[in-house]
Design a protein around this motif. Structure first.
Motif, mmCIF file in Angstrom:
data_model
loop_
_atom_site.group_PDB
_atom_site.id
_atom_site.type_symbol
_atom_site.label_atom_id
_atom_site.label_comp_id
_atom_site.label_asym_id
_atom_site.label_seq_id
_atom_site.Cartn_x
_atom_site.Cartn_y
_atom_site.Cartn_z
ATOM 1 N N THR A 1 7.635 7.488 1.548
ATOM 2 C CA THR A 1 7.493 7.538 0.091
ATOM 3 C C THR A 1 8.802 7.240 -0.653
ATOM 4 N N ALA B 1 1.789 5.562 -0.890
ATOM 5 C CA ALA B 1 1.298 6.933 -0.756
ATOM 6 C C ALA B 1 2.378 7.899 -1.214
ATOM 7 N N ASN C 1 0.868 -1.181 0.000
ATOM 8 C CA ASN C 1 0.000 0.000 0.000
ATOM 9 C C ASN C 1 0.907 1.234 0.000
ATOM 10 N N GLU D 1 -2.223 10.259 0.453
ATOM 11 C CA GLU D 1 -2.362 9.949 -0.980
ATOM 12 C C GLU D 1 -3.636 10.627 -1.487
ATOM 13 N N CYS E 1 4.163 10.679 2.050
ATOM 14 C CA CYS E 1 4.474 10.009 3.312
ATOM 15 C C CYS E 1 5.976 10.072 3.550
ATOM 16 N N ASN F 1 1.337 3.297 5.673
ATOM 17 C CA ASN F 1 1.703 3.174 4.264
ATOM 18 C C ASN F 1 2.956 2.303 4.141
#
Length: 170
Positions: free
Chosen positions: A46, A40, A38, A78, A43, A133
């Motif tokens: 990221t 985003a 999952n 996100e 974040c 995330n």
């Protein structure tokens, strides 16, 4: 679906859309190892997109793919449209692995894909809700979950690479 029955189910029959529209068709991954993450765009984690892309590139020709699943449930990290997510991933991190539609991974609206994933424990014994995330699930060539990694575990960490290589060798 209960955690008990999810152990025998595969992910290939779960319906989920592709980021750019249409079905993602998880059945196309039958016989491959897949790292479901999952993701985003806004974040602190990221930058893991870099490692995910390198992992994808390193093992793609051996029957492996990363599957990114955008989610906006963690502090709205996100927020973008499908087009904005695709552009960000491509332009910022050179992402070539597939991305699904944005979904919810926790709560009453949890996507069926995550209903099948959450019953699997990570190395510390965590099952259930996605913690943040970039939580990672490795799916074996048979479509069943074989490993779960915390959000903080880097995509190229030794334990992730070892688990991927074990699936590709088997």
């Amino acid at each position: 679906m209960t955690a008990d029955s999810s152990a025998s189910a595969t992910l290939y029959d779960v319906e989920i859309g592709a980021l750019k529209g249409g079905p993602a068709d998880l059945a196309q991954y039958a016989g491959k190892a897949v790292l479901v993450v999952n993701v985003a765009s806004k974040c602190g984690l990221t930058p893991q997109y870099t490692g995910l892309e390198r992992l994808h590139e390193r093992y793609a020709d051996q029957g492996f793919t990363v599957l990114g699943v955008p989610c906006n449930q963690f502090l709205g990290q996100e927020p973008g449209s499908a087009e904005e997510i695709a552009e960000f991933c491509s332009a910022t991190y050179g992402v070539t692995f597939p991305l699904t539609e944005k979904v919810e991974v926790n709560g009453e609206a949890r996507h069926p894909l995550y209903e099948r994933l959450i019953g699997f424990a990570d190395a510390e014994g965590h099952t259930g809700d996605i913690r943040w995330n970039f939580e990672k699930f490795l799916i074996g060539r048979d479509g069943k979950v074989v490993a779960r990694f915390s959000p903080q575990t880097e995509p190229e960490a030794a334990e992730v690479v070892a688990a991927v290589e074990a699936q590709l060798a088997g």
